[in-house]
Design a protein around this motif. Structure first.
Motif, PDB file in Angstrom:
ATOM      1  N   ILE A  92       0.860  -1.181   0.000  1.00 19.07           N
ATOM      2  CA  ILE A  92       0.000   0.000   0.000  1.00 19.07           C
ATOM      3  C   ILE A  92       0.893   1.226   0.000  1.00 19.07           C
ATOM      4  O   ILE A  92       1.686   1.429   0.919  1.00 19.07           O
ATOM      5  CB  ILE A  92      -0.928   0.004   1.230  1.00 19.07           C
ATOM      6  N   GLN A  93       0.776   2.030  -1.037  1.00 20.64           N
ATOM      7  CA  GLN A  93       1.598   3.230  -1.163  1.00 20.64           C
ATOM      8  C   GLN A  93       0.814   4.439  -0.660  1.00 20.64           C
ATOM      9  O   GLN A  93      -0.242   4.776  -1.188  1.00 20.64           O
ATOM     10  CB  GLN A  93       2.036   3.416  -2.613  1.00 20.64           C
ATOM     11  N   PHE A  94       1.371   5.091   0.355  1.00 22.32           N
ATOM     12  CA  PHE A  94       0.682   6.204   1.010  1.00 22.32           C
ATOM     13  C   PHE A  94       0.930   7.547   0.322  1.00 22.32           C
ATOM     14  O   PHE A  94       0.103   8.447   0.426  1.00 22.32           O
ATOM     15  CB  PHE A  94       1.122   6.294   2.470  1.00 22.32           C
ATOM     16  N   TRP A 116      -1.560  -4.851  -4.804  1.00 27.24           N
ATOM     17  CA  TRP A 116      -0.813  -3.584  -4.862  1.00 27.24           C
ATOM     18  C   TRP A 116      -1.806  -2.433  -4.955  1.00 27.24           C
ATOM     19  O   TRP A 116      -2.636  -2.392  -5.850  1.00 27.24           O
ATOM     20  CB  TRP A 116       0.113  -3.593  -6.080  1.00 27.24           C
ATOM     21  N   HIS A 117      -1.699  -1.491  -4.029  1.00 27.60           N
ATOM     22  CA  HIS A 117      -2.601  -0.343  -4.005  1.00 27.60           C
ATOM     23  C   HIS A 117      -1.786   0.948  -3.939  1.00 27.60           C
ATOM     24  O   HIS A 117      -1.067   1.180  -2.965  1.00 27.60           O
ATOM     25  CB  HIS A 117      -3.531  -0.411  -2.794  1.00 27.60           C
ATOM     26  N   SER A 118      -1.888   1.771  -4.961  1.00 28.82           N
ATOM     27  CA  SER A 118      -1.234   3.083  -4.966  1.00 28.82           C
ATOM     28  C   SER A 118      -2.299   4.128  -4.662  1.00 28.82           C
ATOM     29  O   SER A 118      -2.998   4.603  -5.560  1.00 28.82           O
ATOM     30  CB  SER A 118      -0.582   3.347  -6.328  1.00 28.82           C
ATOM     31  N   LEU A 119      -2.425   4.475  -3.394  1.00 30.85           N
ATOM     32  CA  LEU A 119      -3.500   5.372  -2.978  1.00 30.85           C
ATOM     33  C   LEU A 119      -3.047   6.823  -2.855  1.00 30.85           C
ATOM     34  O   LEU A 119      -3.876   7.722  -2.744  1.00 30.85           O
ATOM     35  CB  LEU A 119      -4.090   4.893  -1.647  1.00 30.85           C
ATOM     36  N   GLY A 120      -1.741   7.040  -2.850  1.00 32.93           N
ATOM     37  CA  GLY A 120      -1.247   8.414  -2.832  1.00 32.93           C
ATOM     38  C   GLY A 120      -1.337   9.033  -4.214  1.00 32.93           C
ATOM     39  O   GLY A 120      -1.506   8.340  -5.218  1.00 32.93           O
ATOM     40  N   VAL A 137      -4.552   9.421   2.946  1.00 37.16           N
ATOM     41  CA  VAL A 137      -3.736   8.700   3.930  1.00 37.16           C
ATOM     42  C   VAL A 137      -4.629   7.891   4.867  1.00 37.16           C
ATOM     43  O   VAL A 137      -4.339   6.724   5.171  1.00 37.16           O
ATOM     44  CB  VAL A 137      -2.854   9.680   4.733  1.00 37.16           C
ATOM     45  N   GLN A 138      -5.716   8.496   5.321  1.00 39.18           N
ATOM     46  CA  GLN A 138      -6.624   7.787   6.219  1.00 39.18           C
ATOM     47  C   GLN A 138      -7.277   6.597   5.515  1.00 39.18           C
ATOM     48  O   GLN A 138      -7.457   5.525   6.122  1.00 39.18           O
ATOM     49  CB  GLN A 138      -7.695   8.746   6.753  1.00 39.18           C
ATOM     50  N   GLU A 139      -7.600   6.756   4.239  1.00 39.46           N
ATOM     51  CA  GLU A 139      -8.162   5.639   3.475  1.00 39.46           C
ATOM     52  C   GLU A 139      -7.132   4.521   3.327  1.00 39.46           C
ATOM     53  O   GLU A 139      -7.467   3.332   3.446  1.00 39.46           O
ATOM     54  CB  GLU A 139      -8.616   6.127   2.095  1.00 39.46           C
ATOM     55  N   LYS A 146      -6.938  -3.731   7.339  1.00 41.31           N
ATOM     56  CA  LYS A 146      -7.648  -4.933   6.886  1.00 41.31           C
ATOM     57  C   LYS A 146      -6.661  -6.005   6.431  1.00 41.31           C
ATOM     58  O   LYS A 146      -6.833  -7.192   6.728  1.00 41.31           O
ATOM     59  CB  LYS A 146      -8.606  -4.570   5.752  1.00 41.31           C
ATOM     60  N   TYR A 147      -5.626  -5.584   5.712  1.00 47.73           N
ATOM     61  CA  TYR A 147      -4.626  -6.554   5.258  1.00 47.73           C
ATOM     62  C   TYR A 147      -3.824  -7.112   6.434  1.00 47.73           C
ATOM     63  O   TYR A 147      -3.510  -8.304   6.471  1.00 47.73           O
ATOM     64  CB  TYR A 147      -3.684  -5.915   4.240  1.00 47.73           C
TER      65      TYR A 147
END
Length: 230
Positions: A92-94, A116-120, A137-139, A146-147
């Motif tokens: 997870i990328q912040f 792989w999650h790029s959330l930033g 960031v909170q998301e 959860k992971y």
């Protein structure tokens, strides 16, 4: 009657003996091959004891921080190692997320083992929106939790989360409190990014600080390049 040394004392003593015997090679103080071989056999025996006495296993909190290059790279090396053993990895990328990297392309060749999650949306000077940055960031943190609670994932990498805490978007204490609430956690969690807080460093099991010595961008004005930076 003399008390037997505790396990921690044994570990300390064995580590000291190993350090005194050294690694060998041409810098060893031995003048002949016979004494060198004897020294290295002692070192081998002590190393076997050092490995045998360490029996505890646990889910580790690992931190890669510092101003030098290689924090995310080190964590992705662990991801590749974990996938190689047949386990699942969540990344997870912040902060990062505005571009596609070579490692993301490569690791996504293992879809059954990787999430792989790029959330930033990029660095602060690119986004220029503190409210949205904090929301993302909170998301990312809610997804990370959860992971972490999913025992089918062996390794969870929270990339650049240290920067998120440094910017005030997520409290280090919230991370620590959550991890402390999990009993007998078996998976490993990696936190990357410069500026890791003292509380995170103190709580972590393994901390590595990447120290900047030279960088081509800074000293030579060389732009970021494929295979090196992304």
């Amino acid at each position: 009657m003399q008390e037997k040394p505790s396990s921690s004392e044994k570990i300390f003593n064995l580590d000291n003996q190993a350090n005194k015997l050294g690694m060998g090679g041409k810098l060893s103080p031995d003048n002949d091959e016979s004494s060198y071989k004897k020294r290295m056999q002692q070192r081998k025996d002590i190393q076997a004891e050092r490995l045998q006495i360490r029996k505890t296993k646990k889910g580790l909190l690992i931190v890669f921080t510092g101003n030098g290059k290689g924090k995310t790279t080190a964590s992705l090396g662990m991801a590749l190692r974990t996938i190689g053993h047949g386990y699942k990895v969540a990344i997870i990328q912040f902060i990062k997320g505005g571009w596609t990297t070579g490692e993301e392309k490569a690791l996504k060749n293992f879809p059954s083992n990787l999430s792989w999650h790029s959330l930033g949306e990029g660095f602060t000077w690119e986004t220029q929106d503190r409210i949205r940055d904090e929301k993302l960031v909170q998301e990312a943190w809610q997804l990370a939790k959860k992971y972490i609670q999913n025992e089918s994932y062996k390794l969870i990498i929270l990339d650049e989360i240290n920067i998120a805490t440094k910017l005030g978007y997520l409290a280090p204490g919230e991370i620590i409190t959550f991890l402390k609430s999990l009993k007998n956690r078996k998976n490993h969690i990696v936190l990357t990014g410069r500026g890791a807080s003292d509380s995170i460093i103190n709580y972590a099991d393994l901390v590595t600080e990447m120290r900047l010595i030279k960088h081509p961008f800074k000293e030579q004005g060389i732009k970021a390049q494929k295979c090196v930076e992304f």
